[in-house]
Design a protein around this motif. Structure first.
Motif, PDB file in Angstrom:
ATOM      1  N   TYR A  33       0.933  -1.129   0.155  1.00  0.00           N
ATOM      2  CA  TYR A  33      -0.106  -0.035   0.077  1.00  0.00           C
ATOM      3  C   TYR A  33       0.958   1.343   0.016  1.00  0.00           C
ATOM      4  N   ARG A  34       1.870   1.411   0.881  1.00  0.00           N
ATOM      5  CA  ARG A  34       2.710   2.381   0.868  1.00  0.00           C
ATOM      6  C   ARG A  34       3.473   2.815  -0.472  1.00  0.00           C
ATOM      7  N   LYS A  35       4.054   1.589  -1.096  1.00  0.00           N
ATOM      8  CA  LYS A  35       4.575   1.508  -2.310  1.00  0.00           C
ATOM      9  C   LYS A  35       3.871   2.399  -3.240  1.00  0.00           C
ATOM     10  N   ALA A  36       2.531   1.460  -3.386  1.00  0.00           N
ATOM     11  CA  ALA A  36       1.530   2.090  -4.417  1.00  0.00           C
ATOM     12  C   ALA A  36       1.202   3.499  -4.215  1.00  0.00           C
ATOM     13  N   SER A  37       1.228   3.925  -2.790  1.00  0.00           N
ATOM     14  CA  SER A  37       0.911   5.626  -2.662  1.00  0.00           C
ATOM     15  C   SER A  37       1.912   6.257  -3.111  1.00  0.00           C
ATOM     16  N   PHE A  38       3.400   5.898  -2.949  1.00  0.00           N
ATOM     17  CA  PHE A  38       4.428   6.573  -3.406  1.00  0.00           C
ATOM     18  C   PHE A  38       4.395   6.652  -4.929  1.00  0.00           C
ATOM     19  N   GLN A  39       3.892   5.488  -5.698  1.00  0.00           N
ATOM     20  CA  GLN A  39       3.974   5.314  -7.053  1.00  0.00           C
ATOM     21  C   GLN A  39       2.755   6.791  -7.424  1.00  0.00           C
ATOM     22  N   LEU A  40       1.596   6.712  -6.907  1.00  0.00           N
ATOM     23  CA  LEU A  40       0.705   7.805  -7.417  1.00  0.00           C
ATOM     24  C   LEU A  40       1.435   8.935  -7.014  1.00  0.00           C
ATOM     25  N   ASN A  44       1.713  11.600 -10.210  1.00  0.00           N
ATOM     26  CA  ASN A  44       1.207  13.104 -10.358  1.00  0.00           C
ATOM     27  C   ASN A  44       1.908  14.311 -10.338  1.00  0.00           C
ATOM     28  N   MET A  45       3.365  13.952  -9.630  1.00  0.00           N
ATOM     29  CA  MET A  45       4.205  14.843  -9.648  1.00  0.00           C
ATOM     30  C   MET A  45       4.884  14.918 -10.899  1.00  0.00           C
ATOM     31  N   MET A  46       5.415  14.054 -11.752  1.00  0.00           N
ATOM     32  CA  MET A  46       6.200  13.925 -12.839  1.00  0.00           C
ATOM     33  C   MET A  46       5.388  14.930 -13.972  1.00  0.00           C
ATOM     34  N   GLY A  91      12.132  -3.751   1.933  1.00  0.00           N
ATOM     35  CA  GLY A  91      12.081  -3.266   0.558  1.00  0.00           C
ATOM     36  C   GLY A  91      12.960  -2.144   0.976  1.00  0.00           C
ATOM     37  N   ASP A  92      12.685  -0.937   0.285  1.00  0.00           N
ATOM     38  CA  ASP A  92      13.519   0.264   0.324  1.00  0.00           C
ATOM     39  C   ASP A  92      13.551   0.981   1.738  1.00  0.00           C
ATOM     40  N   ALA A  93      12.622   0.759   2.565  1.00  0.00           N
ATOM     41  CA  ALA A  93      12.317   1.482   3.720  1.00  0.00           C
ATOM     42  C   ALA A  93      13.628   1.219   4.886  1.00  0.00           C
ATOM     43  N   LYS A  94      14.260   2.225   5.164  1.00  0.00           N
ATOM     44  CA  LYS A  94      15.500   2.038   6.087  1.00  0.00           C
ATOM     45  C   LYS A  94      15.080   1.701   7.620  1.00  0.00           C
ATOM     46  N   LYS A 110       5.471  17.953   7.030  1.00  0.00           N
ATOM     47  CA  LYS A 110       5.898  19.332   6.168  1.00  0.00           C
ATOM     48  C   LYS A 110       5.424  18.822   4.707  1.00  0.00           C
ATOM     49  N   PHE A 111       6.076  17.690   4.130  1.00  0.00           N
ATOM     50  CA  PHE A 111       5.447  17.165   3.008  1.00  0.00           C
ATOM     51  C   PHE A 111       3.937  17.526   2.534  1.00  0.00           C
ATOM     52  N   GLN A 112       3.211  17.104   3.578  1.00  0.00           N
ATOM     53  CA  GLN A 112       1.668  17.245   3.301  1.00  0.00           C
ATOM     54  C   GLN A 112       1.263  18.588   3.231  1.00  0.00           C
ATOM     55  N   LYS A 139      11.577  19.525  -2.991  1.00  0.00           N
ATOM     56  CA  LYS A 139      12.628  19.410  -2.130  1.00  0.00           C
ATOM     57  C   LYS A 139      12.184  18.176  -1.223  1.00  0.00           C
ATOM     58  N   ASN A 140      11.303  18.057  -0.807  1.00  0.00           N
ATOM     59  CA  ASN A 140      10.775  17.009   0.133  1.00  0.00           C
ATOM     60  C   ASN A 140      11.285  15.424  -0.251  1.00  0.00           C
ATOM     61  N   CYS A 141      11.080  15.412  -1.372  1.00  0.00           N
ATOM     62  CA  CYS A 141      11.528  14.110  -2.013  1.00  0.00           C
ATOM     63  C   CYS A 141      12.785  13.458  -1.484  1.00  0.00           C
ATOM     64  N   LYS A 142      13.843  14.075  -2.127  1.00  0.00           N
ATOM     65  CA  LYS A 142      15.191  13.764  -1.807  1.00  0.00           C
ATOM     66  C   LYS A 142      15.518  13.755  -0.630  1.00  0.00           C
ATOM     67  N   ALA A 143      15.195  15.094   0.191  1.00  0.00           N
ATOM     68  CA  ALA A 143      15.780  15.346   1.365  1.00  0.00           C
ATOM     69  C   ALA A 143      15.228  13.793   2.204  1.00  0.00           C
ATOM     70  N   CYS A 144      13.965  13.504   2.169  1.00  0.00           N
ATOM     71  CA  CYS A 144      13.696  12.322   2.890  1.00  0.00           C
ATOM     72  C   CYS A 144      14.329  11.004   2.461  1.00  0.00           C
ATOM     73  N   HIS A 145      14.342  10.741   1.007  1.00  0.00           N
ATOM     74  CA  HIS A 145      14.881   9.568   0.531  1.00  0.00           C
ATOM     75  C   HIS A 145      16.416   9.507   1.019  1.00  0.00           C
ATOM     76  N   ASP A 146      16.999  10.604   0.938  1.00  0.00           N
ATOM     77  CA  ASP A 146      18.618  10.360   1.143  1.00  0.00           C
ATOM     78  C   ASP A 146      18.806   9.887   2.695  1.00  0.00           C
ATOM     79  N   TYR A 148      15.992   8.057   4.618  1.00  0.00           N
ATOM     80  CA  TYR A 148      15.316   6.860   4.990  1.00  0.00           C
ATOM     81  C   TYR A 148      14.897   6.111   3.760  1.00  0.00           C
ATOM     82  N   LYS A 149      15.604   6.260   2.625  1.00  0.00           N
ATOM     83  CA  LYS A 149      15.225   5.466   1.450  1.00  0.00           C
ATOM     84  C   LYS A 149      16.484   4.563   0.878  1.00  0.00           C
ATOM     85  N   ALA A 150      16.625   3.315   1.058  1.00  0.00           N
ATOM     86  CA  ALA A 150      17.803   2.885   0.381  1.00  0.00           C
ATOM     87  C   ALA A 150      17.358   2.837  -1.249  1.00  0.00           C
TER      88      ALA A 150
HETATM   89  C1  HEC Z   1       9.030  11.592   4.805  1.00  0.00           C
HETATM   90  C2  HEC Z   1       9.625  10.686   3.963  1.00  0.00           C
HETATM   91  C3  HEC Z   1       9.429  10.528   2.354  1.00  0.00           C
HETATM   92  C4  HEC Z   1       8.988  11.700   1.582  1.00  0.00           C
HETATM   93  C5  HEC Z   1       8.656  13.230   1.670  1.00  0.00           C
HETATM   94  C6  HEC Z   1       8.855  10.974   0.234  1.00  0.00           C
HETATM   95  N1  HEC Z   1       9.027   9.754   0.280  1.00  0.00           N
HETATM   96 FE1  HEC Z   1       9.278   8.326  -1.286  1.00  0.00          FE
HETATM   97  N2  HEC Z   1       9.571   7.101  -0.045  1.00  0.00           N
HETATM   98  C7  HEC Z   1       9.990   7.050   1.349  1.00  0.00           C
HETATM   99  C8  HEC Z   1      10.481   5.716   1.693  1.00  0.00           C
HETATM  100  C9  HEC Z   1      10.813   5.426   3.051  1.00  0.00           C
HETATM  101  C10 HEC Z   1      10.094   4.802   0.535  1.00  0.00           C
HETATM  102  C11 HEC Z   1      10.425   3.346   0.771  1.00  0.00           C
HETATM  103  C12 HEC Z   1       9.143   2.610   0.971  1.00  0.00           C
HETATM  104  C13 HEC Z   1       9.185   1.303   1.034  1.00  0.00           C
HETATM  105  O1  HEC Z   1       9.895   0.728   0.236  1.00  0.00           O
HETATM  106  O2  HEC Z   1       8.246   0.584   1.919  1.00  0.00           O
HETATM  107  C14 HEC Z   1       9.932   5.821  -0.652  1.00  0.00           C
HETATM  108  C15 HEC Z   1       9.683   5.200  -1.724  1.00  0.00           C
HETATM  109  C16 HEC Z   1       9.379   5.726  -3.031  1.00  0.00           C
HETATM  110  C17 HEC Z   1       9.118   5.470  -4.102  1.00  0.00           C
HETATM  111  C18 HEC Z   1       9.279   3.874  -4.647  1.00  0.00           C
HETATM  112  C19 HEC Z   1       7.832   3.215  -4.413  1.00  0.00           C
HETATM  113  C20 HEC Z   1       8.068   1.694  -4.813  1.00  0.00           C
HETATM  114  O3  HEC Z   1       7.306   1.463  -5.846  1.00  0.00           O
HETATM  115  O4  HEC Z   1       8.821   0.867  -4.169  1.00  0.00           O
HETATM  116  C21 HEC Z   1       8.837   6.336  -5.125  1.00  0.00           C
HETATM  117  C22 HEC Z   1       8.595   6.087  -6.573  1.00  0.00           C
HETATM  118  C23 HEC Z   1       8.992   7.603  -4.365  1.00  0.00           C
HETATM  119  N3  HEC Z   1       9.110   7.265  -2.969  1.00  0.00           N
HETATM  120  C24 HEC Z   1       8.788   8.924  -4.869  1.00  0.00           C
HETATM  121  C25 HEC Z   1       8.472   9.806  -3.902  1.00  0.00           C
HETATM  122  C26 HEC Z   1       8.404  11.284  -4.423  1.00  0.00           C
HETATM  123  C27 HEC Z   1       8.178  11.508  -5.988  1.00  0.00           C
HETATM  124  C28 HEC Z   1       8.329  12.180  -3.514  1.00  0.00           C
HETATM  125  C29 HEC Z   1       7.993  13.680  -3.554  1.00  0.00           C
HETATM  126  C30 HEC Z   1       7.054  14.480  -4.091  1.00  0.00           C
HETATM  127  C31 HEC Z   1       8.524  11.439  -2.167  1.00  0.00           C
HETATM  128  N4  HEC Z   1       8.682   9.951  -2.724  1.00  0.00           N
HETATM  129  C32 HEC Z   1       8.533  11.912  -0.956  1.00  0.00           C
HETATM  130  C33 HEC Z   1       9.913   8.205   1.904  1.00  0.00           C
HETATM  131  C34 HEC Z   1       9.339   9.630   1.626  1.00  0.00           C
END
Ligand code: HEC
Length: 151
Positions: A33-40, A44-46, A91-94, A110-112, A139-146, A148-150
């Motif tokens: 679910y959370r991965k699907a949410s990040f894909q959404l 939308n962002m792209m 997965g990619d969540a550290k 902050k992102f929201q 800016k939020n994406c990279k800041a958090c990924h750097d 917390y995301k592998a």
């Molecule tokens: C507060 C932290 C945070 C923010 C802000 C955030 N992400 Fe992420 N993102 C994560 C984490 C943690 C994961 C890994 C999730 C997992 O593998 O369970 C992730 C995973 C992803 C993935 C991979 C999903 C998959 O299918 O495995 C994408 C794409 C992504 N993020 C895009 C974005 C984009 C685009 C933004 C900004 C517009 C963003 N994220 C903002 C924390 C964040």
């Protein structure tokens, strides 16, 4: 055969303990679910980014649609980080996420908030304001990924 499989899968999932109400059948389901949410969020962002950069024509109605979607989908991933069993590195969540949950959650907040500001800007006619709100949002994406995301 397929129908039988689906039916038995549904029955099996009904007999599992419920996580977070009935949103998730188990921890793997929450991670999906959370991965699907990040894909959404990404999709939308792209599209919004392409319009803002001029890669495709700027369409105010489409900008609004994307910004409205982002205001909603940026609220989604977070609950799925605290479901029992999904609250550890996977997965990619550290693992750092759960060691610094307060910091992680405040970044998510902050992102929201930035998504809501982008939505407000997108309702107006000032393209420079949309651009600035988008840059702040992005800016939020990279800041958090750097942190917390592998990758
Ligand atoms: C507060 C932290 C945070 C923010 C802000 C955030 N992400 Fe992420 N993102 C994560 C984490 C943690 C994961 C890994 C999730 C997992 O593998 O369970 C992730 C995973 C992803 C993935 C991979 C999903 C998959 O299918 O495995 C994408 C794409 C992504 N993020 C895009 C974005 C984009 C685009 C933004 C900004 C517009 C963003 N994220 C903002 C924390 C964040």
């Amino acid at each position: 055969m397929k129908k039988l499989f689906i039916t038995s899968t549904i029955l099996a999932s009904l007999s599992l303990p419920l996580f977070a109400g009935s949103a998730f059948t188990d921890s793997e389901d929450a991670i999906e679910y959370r991965k699907a949410s990040f894909q959404l969020i990404r999709h939308n962002m792209m599209d919004l980014g392409d319009m803002i950069r001029g890669n495709v024509p700027y369409d105010a109605a489409r900008v609004q649609k994307r910004a409205n979607a982002l205001a909603a989908v940026t609220t989604l991933p977070w609950e799925a980080f605290t479901v029992p069993g999904a609250d550890k590195a996977s997965g990619d969540a550290k693992a750092d996420i759960w060691a610094n949950l307060q910091d992680f959650n405040s970044r998510a907040d902050k992102f929201q908030q930035d998504a809501l500001q982008l939505q407000t800007a997108a309702k107006g006619t000032d393209q420079a304001a949309v651009k600035a709100a988008f840059a702040a949002f992005a800016k939020n994406c990279k800041a958090c990924h750097d942190k917390y995301k592998a990758d």
